[in-house]
Motif scaffolding. Structure first.
Motif, PDB file in Angstrom:
ATOM      1  N   ALA A 176       0.823  -1.216   0.000  1.00 11.55           N
ATOM      2  CA  ALA A 176       0.000   0.000   0.000  1.00 11.55           C
ATOM      3  C   ALA A 176       0.853   1.261   0.000  1.00 11.55           C
ATOM      4  CB  ALA A 176      -0.937   0.004   1.198  1.00 11.55           C
ATOM      5  N   ALA A 177       0.296   2.307  -0.619  1.00  9.60           N
ATOM      6  CA  ALA A 177       0.945   3.618  -0.697  1.00  9.60           C
ATOM      7  C   ALA A 177       0.805   4.369   0.622  1.00  9.60           C
ATOM      8  CB  ALA A 177       0.328   4.428  -1.828  1.00  9.60           C
ATOM      9  N   GLU A 178       1.809   5.172   0.929  1.00 11.70           N
ATOM     10  CA  GLU A 178       1.863   5.909   2.194  1.00 11.70           C
ATOM     11  C   GLU A 178       0.997   7.161   2.194  1.00 11.70           C
ATOM     12  OE1 GLU A 178       4.127   5.717   6.022  1.00 11.70           O
ATOM     13  OE2 GLU A 178       3.786   4.341   4.355  1.00 11.70           O
ATOM     14  N   GLY A 179       0.788   7.782   1.024  1.00 11.35           N
ATOM     15  CA  GLY A 179       0.001   9.007   0.960  1.00 11.35           C
ATOM     16  C   GLY A 179       0.817  10.189   0.497  1.00 11.35           C
ATOM     17  N   ASN A 180       0.134  11.251   0.067  1.00 13.26           N
ATOM     18  CA  ASN A 180       0.788  12.382  -0.592  1.00 13.26           C
ATOM     19  C   ASN A 180       0.627  13.699   0.165  1.00 13.26           C
ATOM     20  OD1 ASN A 180       1.304  10.559  -2.699  1.00 13.26           O
ATOM     21  ND2 ASN A 180      -0.585  11.119  -3.765  1.00 13.26           N
ATOM     22  N   GLU A 181       0.522  13.636   1.482  1.00 16.63           N
ATOM     23  CA  GLU A 181       0.234  14.843   2.273  1.00 16.63           C
ATOM     24  C   GLU A 181       1.429  15.363   3.062  1.00 16.63           C
ATOM     25  OE1 GLU A 181      -3.019  12.843   0.824  1.00 16.63           O
ATOM     26  OE2 GLU A 181      -1.784  12.005   2.437  1.00 16.63           O
ATOM     27  N   SER A 182       2.634  14.862   2.793  1.00 22.73           N
ATOM     28  CA  SER A 182       3.847  15.270   3.530  1.00 22.73           C
ATOM     29  C   SER A 182       3.684  15.073   5.028  1.00 22.73           C
ATOM     30  CB  SER A 182       4.183  16.747   3.255  1.00 22.73           C
ATOM     31  OG  SER A 182       4.255  17.005   1.875  1.00 22.73           O
ATOM     32  N   ASP A 183       2.872  14.098   5.404  1.00 22.79           N
ATOM     33  CA  ASP A 183       2.537  13.855   6.810  1.00 22.79           C
ATOM     34  C   ASP A 183       3.474  12.847   7.459  1.00 22.79           C
ATOM     35  OD1 ASP A 183       0.491  15.348   7.898  1.00 22.79           O
ATOM     36  OD2 ASP A 183      -1.070  14.164   6.934  1.00 22.79           O
ATOM     37  N   ASP A 184       3.775  13.075   8.726  1.00 16.88           N
ATOM     38  CA  ASP A 184       4.436  12.074   9.552  1.00 16.88           C
ATOM     39  C   ASP A 184       3.336  11.227  10.185  1.00 16.88           C
ATOM     40  OD1 ASP A 184       5.831  10.527  11.334  1.00 16.88           O
ATOM     41  OD2 ASP A 184       6.880  12.191  12.313  1.00 16.88           O
ATOM     42  N   LEU A 185       3.099  10.051   9.631  1.00 18.93           N
ATOM     43  CA  LEU A 185       1.997   9.223  10.108  1.00 18.93           C
ATOM     44  C   LEU A 185       2.239   8.682  11.510  1.00 18.93           C
ATOM     45  CD1 LEU A 185       0.995   7.196   6.905  1.00 18.93           C
ATOM     46  CD2 LEU A 185       0.317   9.490   7.634  1.00 18.93           C
ATOM     47  N   ALA A 186       3.484   8.760  11.965  1.00 23.30           N
ATOM     48  CA  ALA A 186       3.782   8.304  13.325  1.00 23.30           C
ATOM     49  C   ALA A 186       3.385   9.336  14.376  1.00 23.30           C
ATOM     50  CB  ALA A 186       5.273   7.979  13.454  1.00 23.30           C
ATOM     51  N   HIS A 187       3.135  10.575  13.944  1.00 24.67           N
ATOM     52  CA  HIS A 187       2.807  11.646  14.896  1.00 24.67           C
ATOM     53  C   HIS A 187       1.651  12.497  14.389  1.00 24.67           C
ATOM     54  CE1 HIS A 187       7.120  10.655  15.651  1.00 24.67           C
ATOM     55  NE2 HIS A 187       6.725  10.723  16.909  1.00 24.67           N
ATOM     56  N   PRO A 188       0.486  11.927  14.169  1.00 24.56           N
ATOM     57  CA  PRO A 188      -0.639  12.728  13.663  1.00 24.56           C
ATOM     58  C   PRO A 188      -1.237  13.597  14.766  1.00 24.56           C
ATOM     59  CG  PRO A 188      -1.370  10.497  14.115  1.00 24.56           C
ATOM     60  CD  PRO A 188       0.112  10.513  14.361  1.00 24.56           C
ATOM     61  N   THR A 189      -1.594  14.826  14.428  1.00 27.15           N
ATOM     62  CA  THR A 189      -2.201  15.729  15.410  1.00 27.15           C
ATOM     63  C   THR A 189      -3.478  16.397  14.893  1.00 27.15           C
ATOM     64  OG1 THR A 189      -0.888  17.619  14.665  1.00 27.15           O
ATOM     65  CG2 THR A 189       0.043  16.261  16.439  1.00 27.15           C
ATOM     66  N   GLN A 190      -3.610  16.510  13.567  1.00 26.85           N
ATOM     67  CA  GLN A 190      -4.739  17.240  13.016  1.00 26.85           C
ATOM     68  C   GLN A 190      -5.040  16.743  11.602  1.00 26.85           C
ATOM     69  OE1 GLN A 190      -5.582  21.711  13.650  1.00 26.85           O
ATOM     70  NE2 GLN A 190      -4.582  21.678  11.652  1.00 26.85           N
ATOM     71  N   ASP A 191      -6.330  16.746  11.255  1.00 22.11           N
ATOM     72  CA  ASP A 191      -6.766  16.382   9.903  1.00 22.11           C
ATOM     73  C   ASP A 191      -7.632  17.521   9.378  1.00 22.11           C
ATOM     74  OD1 ASP A 191      -7.651  15.234   7.576  1.00 22.11           O
ATOM     75  OD2 ASP A 191      -8.868  13.688   8.526  1.00 22.11           O
ATOM     76  N   VAL A 192      -7.216  18.110   8.251  1.00 27.17           N
ATOM     77  CA  VAL A 192      -7.968  19.232   7.678  1.00 27.17           C
ATOM     78  C   VAL A 192      -8.469  18.926   6.268  1.00 27.17           C
ATOM     79  CG1 VAL A 192      -6.684  20.929   9.030  1.00 27.17           C
ATOM     80  CG2 VAL A 192      -5.892  20.325   6.733  1.00 27.17           C
ATOM     81  N   THR A 193      -8.193  17.719   5.783  1.00 31.86           N
ATOM     82  CA  THR A 193      -8.491  17.427   4.383  1.00 31.86           C
ATOM     83  C   THR A 193      -9.711  16.540   4.181  1.00 31.86           C
ATOM     84  OG1 THR A 193      -7.055  15.479   4.357  1.00 31.86           O
ATOM     85  CG2 THR A 193      -6.044  17.596   3.827  1.00 31.86           C
ATOM     86  N   SER A 194     -10.364  16.114   5.256  1.00 33.49           N
ATOM     87  CA  SER A 194     -11.484  15.192   5.097  1.00 33.49           C
ATOM     88  C   SER A 194     -12.628  15.560   6.044  1.00 33.49           C
ATOM     89  CB  SER A 194     -11.008  13.751   5.334  1.00 33.49           C
ATOM     90  OG  SER A 194     -10.325  13.602   6.548  1.00 33.49           O
ATOM     91  N   PRO A 195     -13.858  15.093   5.780  1.00 31.92           N
ATOM     92  CA  PRO A 195     -14.198  14.139   4.722  1.00 31.92           C
ATOM     93  C   PRO A 195     -14.053  14.752   3.334  1.00 31.92           C
ATOM     94  CG  PRO A 195     -16.190  14.958   5.766  1.00 31.92           C
ATOM     95  CD  PRO A 195     -15.048  15.480   6.573  1.00 31.92           C
ATOM     96  N   ASP A 196     -13.457  13.982   2.433  1.00 30.53           N
ATOM     97  CA  ASP A 196     -13.162  14.533   1.116  1.00 30.53           C
ATOM     98  C   ASP A 196     -14.293  14.351   0.119  1.00 30.53           C
ATOM     99  OD1 ASP A 196     -12.961  11.837   0.730  1.00 30.53           O
ATOM    100  OD2 ASP A 196     -10.884  11.854   0.058  1.00 30.53           O
ATOM    101  N   ASP A 197     -15.405  13.732   0.552  1.00 33.08           N
ATOM    102  CA  ASP A 197     -16.548  13.595  -0.351  1.00 33.08           C
ATOM    103  C   ASP A 197     -17.595  14.673  -0.123  1.00 33.08           C
ATOM    104  OD1 ASP A 197     -17.246  12.595   2.140  1.00 33.08           O
ATOM    105  OD2 ASP A 197     -18.649  11.131   1.314  1.00 33.08           O
ATOM    106  N   THR A 198     -17.388  15.485   0.944  1.00 33.11           N
ATOM    107  CA  THR A 198     -18.305  16.604   1.215  1.00 33.11           C
ATOM    108  C   THR A 198     -17.472  17.847   1.508  1.00 33.11           C
ATOM    109  OG1 THR A 198     -18.449  15.829   3.525  1.00 33.11           O
ATOM    110  CG2 THR A 198     -20.197  15.134   2.035  1.00 33.11           C
ATOM    111  N   THR A 199     -17.662  18.451   2.674  1.00 31.53           N
ATOM    112  CA  THR A 199     -16.885  19.626   3.066  1.00 31.53           C
ATOM    113  C   THR A 199     -15.915  19.242   4.173  1.00 31.53           C
ATOM    114  OG1 THR A 199     -18.736  21.090   2.526  1.00 31.53           O
ATOM    115  CG2 THR A 199     -17.002  21.973   3.957  1.00 31.53           C
ATOM    116  N   ALA A 200     -14.629  19.467   3.938  1.00 25.00           N
ATOM    117  CA  ALA A 200     -13.624  19.101   4.928  1.00 25.00           C
ATOM    118  C   ALA A 200     -13.791  19.915   6.206  1.00 25.00           C
ATOM    119  CB  ALA A 200     -12.227  19.314   4.353  1.00 25.00           C
TER     120      ALA A 200
END
Length: 500
Positions: free
Chosen positions: A302-326
């Motif tokens: 599986a692909a890691e993703g294209n958000e320049s994110d450190d998946l080991a230290h997540p603190t905030q999500d601003v891009t989802s839900p991506d099928d409606t309004t984030a």
């Protein structure tokens, strides 16, 4: 459209207005409210779905679309408001139920076990095709040298869980396994080729990197002799909803597919949080499906993703839900990206032609296994890779911003992303299986142990303009040359992986 429900006055008022005694009044029965039809994942406590449970679904106002008794999961639709709560109340065997349109999947630790698979020996596929000179990515991982020794076995099938594939493309047609290709959009397997034809382009591109044929036209894939099965889980808009993802892994596990490539995250949430009851139910269904595939002999990449994110230290999500309004929401390590952070999955970051992590690639200690070419159009344009991107097959009639046409008229397209990196590793996994190593755990170990070690970049300044799109944090590479958050165990090496 929401249906209208009849207003019912309080029983006492009705009785008095009619001059009736309250004792004679019949008991009131509330009419269930209805709304838009939604799809639900229903998770059962045991690995089974009983007949009485299916009956309970109907009584609660639902329709069973598909069920997977092997993992205790059912896909259900209902227009009843509060269906999930009604079903939990009606059936004590239900562990959780959640609408897949409003929740994603969460991560949890788990074990995987391997199943042995016997395959025919692979055969060499030396030489180049007309556009091979543009495939800097293949040279970078020694794919041409590897396929000159072993180009893969025709008894090995890679399931490309993606937006489908163009089975008419002349560089793919000879390798498409129609018997194992399927659409899982909506949660129900449909083998009609029209159903799994690629209407987005993404799936055809990843399929070409894995298994474009050695046929003197266009490009050559990492494993040009293996078969490719299109498993359509993404719709034309590129959304991969949980019912389709669960269906896809169950299909791979029950149809003897030895490797799957997964260049996506499960929508609509980029990060899925297991501390939410609904997300937890869907996560558990997803985990069970992936584990079922792994136990059946499927290596999952599986692909890691294209958000320049450190998946080991997540603190905030601003891009989802991506099928409606984030929406902006605080998250923690209770939240993760699926499927790359599911246990046992081979996680892949992307690099460019200078062999350093791409500016956009997400990363993280514990989630990444290896790095592979995904392209880098900003930091890593070279004379060998003038636009920095990866070239692969593309469906006729679909738009491409950077097209290339073979003299035969076949279409190709330049793209970049961890979506382009992951199929390189899936192709190498197929070569490993073709070499006689079939257990998923052993395949994953071979991929990691034969990778070319890469240290963290000595200069992190080029990454400063590209912080995490989720929380704005600067990119940070942790670890040494043997293993680090940018490169995992190193860049995948196709030749070393097959013992060359």
């Amino acid at each position: 459209m929401r249906k209208l429900t009849k207003f019912i006055a309080p029983i006492g008022a009705l009785a008095l207005a009619a001059g009736l005694s309250l004792a004679a009044a019949p008991p009131a029965t509330a009419t269930p409210q209805t709304g838009a039809t939604q799809t639900y994942i229903v998770l059962y406590k045991a690995n089974g779905v009983s007949a009485s449970s299916l009956t309970a679904v109907q009584k609660a106002g639902g329709t069973v679309v598909n069920s997977y008794p092997q993992i205790g999961v059912a896909i259900v639709t209902s227009d009843r408001v509060g269906f999930d709560a009604a079903l939990r109340k009606a059936d004590g065997s239900v562990q959780g139920a959640a609408s897949t349109a409003t929740f994603g999947i969460a991560i949890e630790n788990g074990e995987t076990s391997d199943a042995a698979v016997t395959v025919d020996p692979g055969t060499p596929a030396p030489g180049s095709d007309t556009l091979s000179g543009l495939q800097w990515d293949m040279d970078q991982i020694q794919a041409p040298a590897a396929r000159a020794v072993n180009g893969g076995s025709t008894s090995v099938v890679v399931g490309d869980i993606d937006t489908g594939l163009d089975y008419t493309h002349p560089d793919l047609a000879a390798n498409v396994d129609f018997s194992k290709s399927v659409s899982c959009v909506g949660g129900v397997p449909n083998q009609d080729p029209a159903a799994w034809m690629d209407d987005n382009g993404h799936g055809t591109h990843t399929a070409g990197t894995i298994a474009a044929a050695k046929n003197d036209l266009g490009i050559v894939g990492v494993a040009p002799n293996v078969k490719i099965a299109g498993i359509k889980a993404g719709n034309a808009d590129g959304f991969f909803f949980p019912e389709a993802v669960v269906c896809s892994f169950m299909w791979a596990g029950t149809n003897g597919i030895q490797v799957t490539n997964n260049s996506y995250f499960a929508d609509p949430w980029l990060f899925n949080c297991k501390n939410d009851p609904g997300q937890r139910a869907i996560w558990e269904a997803e985990r069970r499906a992936i584990r079922f595939a792994q136990q059946s002999g499927t290596t999952v990449v599986a692909a890691e993703g294209n958000e320049s994110d450190d998946l080991a230290h997540p603190t905030q999500d601003v891009t989802s839900p991506d099928d409606t309004t984030a929406v902006t929401r605080a998250i923690s390590n209770a939240c993760a990206v699926v499927p790359v952070e599911v246990p046992g999955v081979v996680g892949v970051t992307a690099n460019g032609n200078n062999v350093v992590k791409s500016f956009y690639s997400s990363y993280g200690v514990g989630s990444v296994s290896v790095v592979a070419p995904g392209g880098d159009s900003i930091l890593q344009r070279t004379t060998t890779a003038p636009n920095g991107r990866v070239l692969s097959t593309w469906p006729a009639g679909l738009p491409c911003a950077r097209p290339v046409t073979d003299p035969s008229g076949a279409g190709y397209c330049y793209l970049q992303g961890t979506s382009m990196a992951s199929p390189h590793v899936a192709g190498v996994a197929a070569l490993i299986v073709s070499s006689g190593v079939s257990k998923p755990g052993a395949v994953a170990a071979r991929i990691s142990s034969t990778a070319d070690s890469l240290a963290c970049p000595a200069d992190m300044a080029p990454y400063a303009p590209f912080p995490s799109t989720s929380n704005g944090a600067p990119q940070v590479c942790q670890g040494g040359a043997g293993y680090n958050g940018f490169n995992g165990h190193g860049q995948v090496n196709a030749l070393r992986a097959i013992g060359g």
